[in-house]
Scaffold this motif. Sequence first.
Motif, mmCIF file in Angstrom:
data_model
loop_
_atom_site.group_PDB
_atom_site.id
_atom_site.type_symbol
_atom_site.label_atom_id
_atom_site.label_comp_id
_atom_site.label_asym_id
_atom_site.label_seq_id
_atom_site.Cartn_x
_atom_site.Cartn_y
_atom_site.Cartn_z
ATOM 1 N N UNK A 28 76.023 45.442 52.779
ATOM 2 C CA UNK A 28 75.199 44.443 53.445
ATOM 3 C C UNK A 28 73.761 44.549 52.993
ATOM 4 N N UNK A 29 73.209 43.446 52.511
ATOM 5 C CA UNK A 29 71.856 43.446 51.956
ATOM 6 C C UNK A 29 70.848 42.814 52.914
ATOM 7 N N UNK A 30 71.165 42.814 54.206
ATOM 8 C CA UNK A 30 70.219 42.335 55.200
ATOM 9 C C UNK A 30 69.119 43.346 55.442
ATOM 10 N N UNK A 31 68.280 43.065 56.421
ATOM 11 C CA UNK A 31 67.118 43.916 56.670
ATOM 12 C C UNK A 31 67.518 45.339 57.023
ATOM 13 N N UNK A 32 68.480 45.498 57.926
ATOM 14 C CA UNK A 32 68.850 46.836 58.361
ATOM 15 C C UNK A 32 69.546 47.612 57.243
ATOM 16 N N UNK A 33 70.421 46.944 56.491
ATOM 17 C CA UNK A 33 71.084 47.615 55.387
ATOM 18 C C UNK A 33 70.092 48.097 54.347
ATOM 19 N N UNK A 51 76.304 40.787 48.326
ATOM 20 C CA UNK A 51 77.060 39.668 47.765
ATOM 21 C C UNK A 51 76.503 39.205 46.428
ATOM 22 N N UNK A 52 75.186 39.409 46.219
ATOM 23 C CA UNK A 52 74.511 38.809 45.081
ATOM 24 C C UNK A 52 73.855 39.867 44.204
ATOM 25 N N UNK A 53 73.625 39.571 42.928
ATOM 26 C CA UNK A 53 72.896 40.511 42.069
ATOM 27 C C UNK A 53 71.511 40.791 42.636
ATOM 28 N N UNK A 54 71.009 42.007 42.396
ATOM 29 C CA UNK A 54 69.695 42.374 42.931
ATOM 30 C C UNK A 54 69.003 43.313 41.949
ATOM 31 N N UNK A 70 61.442 51.812 46.005
ATOM 32 C CA UNK A 70 62.434 52.871 45.897
ATOM 33 C C UNK A 70 63.417 52.493 44.803
ATOM 34 N N UNK A 71 63.441 53.260 43.717
ATOM 35 C CA UNK A 71 64.380 53.006 42.630
ATOM 36 C C UNK A 71 65.792 53.262 43.130
ATOM 37 N N UNK A 72 66.634 52.244 43.067
ATOM 38 C CA UNK A 72 67.968 52.354 43.646
ATOM 39 C C UNK A 72 68.871 51.301 43.027
ATOM 40 N N UNK A 73 69.915 51.745 42.335
ATOM 41 C CA UNK A 73 70.855 50.801 41.732
ATOM 42 C C UNK A 73 71.626 50.079 42.827
ATOM 43 N N UNK A 74 71.526 48.766 42.830
ATOM 44 C CA UNK A 74 72.230 47.955 43.829
ATOM 45 C C UNK A 74 73.353 47.188 43.147
ATOM 46 N N UNK A 75 74.518 47.227 43.745
ATOM 47 C CA UNK A 75 75.706 46.624 43.146
ATOM 48 C C UNK A 75 76.174 45.438 43.978
ATOM 49 N N UNK A 76 76.854 44.516 43.312
ATOM 50 C CA UNK A 76 77.599 43.512 44.066
ATOM 51 C C UNK A 76 78.889 44.152 44.571
ATOM 52 N N UNK A 77 79.289 43.773 45.768
ATOM 53 C CA UNK A 77 80.494 44.343 46.368
ATOM 54 C C UNK A 77 81.693 44.182 45.439
#
Length: 336
Positions: A28-33, A51-54, A70-77
């Motif tokens: 989940x890429x919302x505020x809390x996630x 859900x989307x590329x980031x 914060x360097x952090x690899x984010x993936x699509x589900x």
Amino acid sequence: MTLTAGTPRCIEGQGPASSDDAPWLIVGAGALGQLFAASLAAFRPVIPLGKHPAQPAIRLRKVDGRDVEIALARERLKDWIAKRGEYSVPALVVLATKSHDTRAALDALTPSLAPTTPLLLLQNGFQVQPRISEHWTGPVLCASTTEAAYRPMPEPGPEPEGDSHSDFHLSRPDVVHAAAGETWIGDLAGRHAALATVVADDLSQAGIAATACADIRQRLWQKLAINAVINPLTASHGVRNGELARAEFRPRIEALISEIDRIMRAEGIKPPAAGWQALIDGVIEATATNRSSMLQDVLAGRPTERDAILWPLIDAGLRHELATPALTELYRATPA
């Protein structure tokens, strides 16, 4: 499955210095996630899934107003699922999706998870928590949090053109940590106190004040009472939380609290020491400048959590043969 409490392993803005610990998936890429992912990244391996590329970083505006990246690899589900064999087995899956998306996200993940994988649910309301707790074969922890975070909305007006376009977006944080709060963690059946303690310790190490508790159902229903008044009223009237303190809203809020009080008593939920009115008035005052999560959804054209927040109360009223005209009217007036 045993989790090892995280210890500081790197400086802010960098990933963990070691990948020995199994990662936490944060779905989940919302505020809390994003807040949880950004906070935890310096202390343990985390893999945020959306859900989307980031971009491979989360730009966080802290409570003190500082912006950090914060360097952090984010993936699509769906990409993580497709490449599942390339990753370590997750130690914990944090489901930070909206309530109406949670079951679908878990169903998509299930073939890639061990059936004993612990889950942590961050949803509003009291709808998905009992359903997933009954459905999932591993431990299911639930969280009730008062951490306040939001994703900034674009300002009205035209965006810059040309080379300044990317800088314009980079100047806006991905998530704003509006106010620090408290997070309580437990499971509805009371069987996983040790796991809840370890997860709470990891979150606390990362700066999210968390405590394991044996009464998570009580905590979830108390937060439900707050959300059932503030979220739908602000969403249906298009106002910030503090506007609910105006005299014109008082009779409606009192009617809602009267119905909520009767439902809570029937459900065996204790009222707060100062009473429901004082609790809700206090939250309205403390979050006066905030846009509720439901109002943010309305403004962004997203589905709201109306069913997750209001329907459990209306349904409980039906089960206990209690009239709920104020709650029912609010349900009908609130955008879905």
